[in-house]
Write a protein that holds these residues in place. Structure first.
Motif, PDB file in Angstrom:
ATOM      1  N   THR A 288      -0.631   2.353  48.051  1.00 15.75           N
ATOM      2  CA  THR A 288      -0.891   0.915  47.936  1.00 15.75           C
ATOM      3  C   THR A 288      -1.150   0.500  46.483  1.00 15.75           C
ATOM      4  O   THR A 288      -1.403  -0.663  46.219  1.00 15.75           O
ATOM      5  CB  THR A 288      -2.111   0.499  48.781  1.00 15.75           C
ATOM      6  N   HIS A 291       0.588  -2.499  45.041  1.00 13.15           N
ATOM      7  CA  HIS A 291       0.084  -3.780  45.556  1.00 13.15           C
ATOM      8  C   HIS A 291      -1.021  -4.314  44.649  1.00 13.15           C
ATOM      9  O   HIS A 291      -1.026  -5.496  44.290  1.00 13.15           O
ATOM     10  CB  HIS A 291      -0.425  -3.583  46.989  1.00 13.15           C
ATOM     11  N   GLU A 311       4.179  -7.201  48.141  1.00 15.92           N
ATOM     12  CA  GLU A 311       4.030  -7.267  49.589  1.00 15.92           C
ATOM     13  C   GLU A 311       4.940  -6.292  50.307  1.00 15.92           C
ATOM     14  O   GLU A 311       4.763  -6.023  51.490  1.00 15.92           O
ATOM     15  CB  GLU A 311       4.327  -8.698  50.067  1.00 15.92           C
ATOM     16  N   ASN A 312       5.926  -5.769  49.587  1.00 19.76           N
ATOM     17  CA  ASN A 312       6.877  -4.862  50.217  1.00 19.76           C
ATOM     18  C   ASN A 312       6.302  -3.442  50.251  1.00 19.76           C
ATOM     19  O   ASN A 312       6.280  -2.739  49.246  1.00 19.76           O
ATOM     20  CB  ASN A 312       8.181  -4.909  49.411  1.00 19.76           C
ATOM     21  N   ALA A 313       5.830  -3.039  51.437  1.00 21.06           N
ATOM     22  CA  ALA A 313       5.132  -1.747  51.555  1.00 21.06           C
ATOM     23  C   ALA A 313       6.046  -0.575  51.221  1.00 21.06           C
ATOM     24  O   ALA A 313       5.641   0.350  50.512  1.00 21.06           O
ATOM     25  CB  ALA A 313       4.564  -1.591  52.961  1.00 21.06           C
ATOM     26  N   GLU A 314       7.276  -0.597  51.725  1.00 20.07           N
ATOM     27  CA  GLU A 314       8.193   0.530  51.492  1.00 20.07           C
ATOM     28  C   GLU A 314       8.421   0.712  49.996  1.00 20.07           C
ATOM     29  O   GLU A 314       8.324   1.814  49.456  1.00 20.07           O
ATOM     30  CB  GLU A 314       9.547   0.288  52.188  1.00 20.07           C
TER      31      GLU A 314
ATOM     32  N   PRO B 249      -3.437  -4.711  51.501  1.00 15.11           N
ATOM     33  CA  PRO B 249      -2.104  -5.270  51.743  1.00 15.11           C
ATOM     34  C   PRO B 249      -2.006  -6.008  53.081  1.00 15.11           C
ATOM     35  O   PRO B 249      -1.295  -6.998  53.175  1.00 15.11           O
ATOM     36  CB  PRO B 249      -1.216  -4.028  51.727  1.00 15.11           C
ATOM     37  N   ASP B 250      -2.732  -5.510  54.110  1.00 12.55           N
ATOM     38  CA  ASP B 250      -2.592  -6.140  55.426  1.00 12.55           C
ATOM     39  C   ASP B 250      -3.760  -7.074  55.750  1.00 12.55           C
ATOM     40  O   ASP B 250      -3.964  -7.447  56.904  1.00 12.55           O
ATOM     41  CB  ASP B 250      -2.482  -5.056  56.507  1.00 12.55           C
TER      42      ASP B 250
END
Lengths: 431, 273
Positions: A288, A291, A311-314, B249-250
């Motif tokens: 993360t 981020h 925001e794009n986790a991958e 992030p979430d």
């Protein structure tokens, strides 16, 4: 005769052979490092690269210069001196509080950086360049970031290298005149001129007045004279006896090689340490980190783009892992040719991303220039040739299109013209 | 300026007869007849010149020869002295690399033992820290805000509202391909050096850098306010720092902003620059 010899003698001669081999290897190695100047093209590229980074930075900050390093700085000269006294630092900018002194040094730094990039009396300029970089860093330590630290280290290391042997005005002059650098009076006159200019300026402006101040001049000279002194000694103001000249050349060469090794090690340390610190962090472990990095306001010149990427986790996990792997593995990858180039390409891409996305172009440029040390000579030459050919082709087409007459002109200035900086090169037909 | 000697040194021809050069220096060394044992020049290994691949542009990409060509014969004496220098240079290099390693590597058992020696060697010119966004990147944004007390000509004192100094810097950074140090580093590093040197609870100084970092912060604020009052004098300034965590992030909810408000600082004449 061997069969007749008693046993111990055989052992002794085997030992002797080994000793000879080791000794021979050692002698050869020491001969090599003091006669063979390694990686001159890479050193030249580093000179041009770091010179440009500093030069562009000075020009970029021209209108903020007084706030960052000058009289309007919240970090006043007295505060800077207080901090530097504690750690033994020095800065030319702190020699005087005068505005004129500051502006003079600023212009001098711009001129010196430009001459360093061009390779005019490179050794002298490299030393002055390092002094300037140190001075600006020390003046406002709290204004610096990682990019400035890289530049500071490299400018000091570069002063020990022979970074003007190629792609420099020195090289061009040597080809034109056929006079090899390093001999005779007049070659490092640049250093002397600079020294005299520095001292003269130093004696004239003290405080806010223009009156000479002998006490200040003396202290100034005492503090700084050893640097040009060494430079002059190295540059050899007069022609030395041949054997002394050889020893001097050997010393220059071995110092160059060692400095390049230190630069290479430094680049590996930067990546290695950055990677090792990251593996200790939980955000880098769970992917993360990107981020958070992309949400830092100070490093978000394009907030919309940063948010989208963040925001794009991958993408985040991929970038975080890739960063850590390449940084930790950099030093190992250097030992495998093909993998090395993959690593360098990934790192250059990363630095490009950092430059744009995090608004850190100077830091990225400094790191990219460091990476360039590991590029092969043939590739550097090939690139330079291509770039120069393209550029000159465009330049030639420009005027030709404007006025058609000289297009067929049989004798434009010989092959050398094609390479702007290098000038009429092959005429002297060296080597 | 040019002696005939120099001109001669420039001729490629003289490389083939180094003996004549050495002859000029009889006094400098005891004649050394074993000079011939110097290794024969191997064109492929001599980096001083770049072989074929440079193509027709070879002259430009070929490093210039120095006064002493790499393949020039050297007497045993010269080689010995050079070797000695080489050994010293290599040792210094290794020592330097060793200390830089100790200085740069994450703290470990050995670096603790050599902290003093490392410091002596490293400071001030080789100081460095490569914990870039590490071990973890910052997980919060801070904004330095400030207010001022101005004394009017008639003696009344006006207290301003909070101005977002960081916000002003961020406005300059946004959309900028090459943000200025003045916007990106000044407040950021001033605040972090202040927090390093002060206790977060009662703002008391920790260590020796406390007063220095506080003065720096005060001057930065004064610098931003000093032009505001034409007929007024800036009496004192106050700082608060608004910290807003970056959500996971979430995260569904916006994190709360918290404030750290410092006391009023009186301005000093020397603050105005």
């Amino acid at each position: 005769m061997t069969s007749a010899e008693p046993q111990p003698r055989v052992a002794a001669s085997a030992y002797r052979r080994m000793e000879d081999a080791v000794g021979g290897w050692l002698v050869n190695a020491l001969d090599t490092v003091s006669t063979r100047t390694f990686a001159v093209h890479q050193a030249a590229l580093l000179r041009i690269g770091y010179g440009l980074v500093f030069l562009v930075g000075l020009i970029r900050e021209y209108f903020n210069r007084r706030e960052i390093w000058g009289d309007q700085s919240a970090w006043s000269p007295d505060m800077a001196r207080e901090l530097l006294d504690g750690i033994g630092g020095v800065s030319l900018l702190l020699e005087s509080n005068s505005r004129l002194w500051f502006e003079g040094i600023y212009i001098a730094a711009i001129v010196i950086s430009a001459l360093f990039v061009l390779g005019w009396h490179t050794r002298a300029m490299s030393i002055l360049f390092a002094i300037m970089v140190v001075s600006f860093n020390s003046r406002s330590i709290l204004m610096t970031d990682g990019g400035d630290t890289v530049l500071l280290l490299m400018s000091i290391y570069l002063a020990f290298t022979a970074c003007g042997r190629v792609w420099s005005l020195d090289a061009r002059r040597a080809r034109r005149t056929g006079i090899r650098p390093g001999t005779g009076p007049g070659h490092e006159v640049g250093v002397l001129v600079a020294l005299i200019a520095m001292v003269t300026l130093g004696t004239t402006c003290r405080g806010d007045s223009w009156s000479p101040d002998p006490e200040f001049s003396f202290a100034f000279v005492c503090r700084w004279i050893w640097i040009p002194g060494i430079a002059v000694a190295f540059g050899a103001l007069w022609r030395l006896p041949r054997q002394v000249e050889q020893v001097r050349a050997g010393l220059v060469t071995v110092v160059h090689n060692c400095a390049l090794f230190v630069i290479a090690a430094e680049v590996c340390f930067i990546y290695g340490a950055a990677g090792l610190y990251k593996v200790q962090g939980s955000y880098w472990q769970d992917g993360t980190a990107m981020h958070y990095v992309l949400n830092l306001e100070y490093f978000a010149p394009w907030p919309g783009l940063s948010h989208m990427l963040g925001e794009n986790a991958e993408m985040g996990v991929l970038l975080a892992y890739l960063t850590v792997f390449v940084q930790v593995g950099f030093v190992f990858m250097l030992f495998a040719k093909r993998v090395k180039y993959v690593a360098i390409v990934i790192l250059l891409g990363m630095h490009f991303g950092i430059a744009i996305m995090l608004g850190l172009p100077a830091f990225s440029a400094s790191m990219s220039v460091g990476d360039a040390l590991f590029l092969p000579t043939a590739f550097l030459i090939w690139t330079r040739t291509r770039v120069v050919t393209r550029l000159t082709a465009r330049l030639r087409r420009g005027p030709a299109a404007a006025k058609p007459a000289p297009a067929g002109g049989a004798e434009p200035p010989a092959p050398g013209t094609s390479d702007g900086l290098e000038g009429v090169a092959s005429a002297s037909g060296r080597v | 300026m040019q002696s005939p000697d120099d001109a001669a040194a420039g001729q490629p021809a003289d490389r083939s007869k180094p003996g004549s050069e050495a002859g000029a220096t009889v006094g400098a060394s005891t004649a050394d007849t074993t000079a011939d044992r110097a290794p024969a020049p191997d064109p492929d290994r001599s980096s001083a010149r770049i072989p074929a691949q440079a193509g027709e542009r070879a002259p430009v990409d070929t490093p210039i020869d120095t006064a002493v060509p790499a393949d020039e014969r050297r007497s045993t004496a010269v080689r010995s002295i050079s070797a000695l220098f080489a050994v010293v240079a290599i040792l210094v290099t290794l020592v330097h690399v060793f200390f830089v390693f100790l200085h740069v590597a994450p703290g470990n058992a050995v670096s603790g033992d050599y902290r003093k020696q490392t410091g002596t060697w490293i400071y001030p010119y080789f100081e460095q820290n490569w914990a870039l966004f590490a071990p973890n990147p910052m997980s919060e944004n801070f904004r330095l805000q400030a207010q001022s007390r101005m004394r009017n000509a008639d003696g009344t004192v006006v207290e301003s509202g909070w101005s977002d100094l960081t916000g002003d810097d961020l406005d300059h950074i946004r959309g900028n391909l090459y943000p200025s140090k003045a916007d990106q580093n000044m407040i950021r590093r001033a605040w972090s050096s202040y927090t390093d040197a002060h206790d977060a609870k009662d703002e008391s100084a920790i260590g020796t850098r406390g007063p220095l970092t506080q003065r720096y912060l005060r001057r930065i604020v004064v610098h931003r306010f000093q032009d505001a009052g034409a007929n007024r004098t800036l009496e004192s300034v106050r700082i608060r720092v608004a910290t807003k965590p970056i959500g996971k992030p979430d995260a569904k909810t916006e994190p709360e902003t918290s404030y750290r408000t410092l006391g009023w600082w009186e301005t000093k004449p020397d603050d105005f620059r």
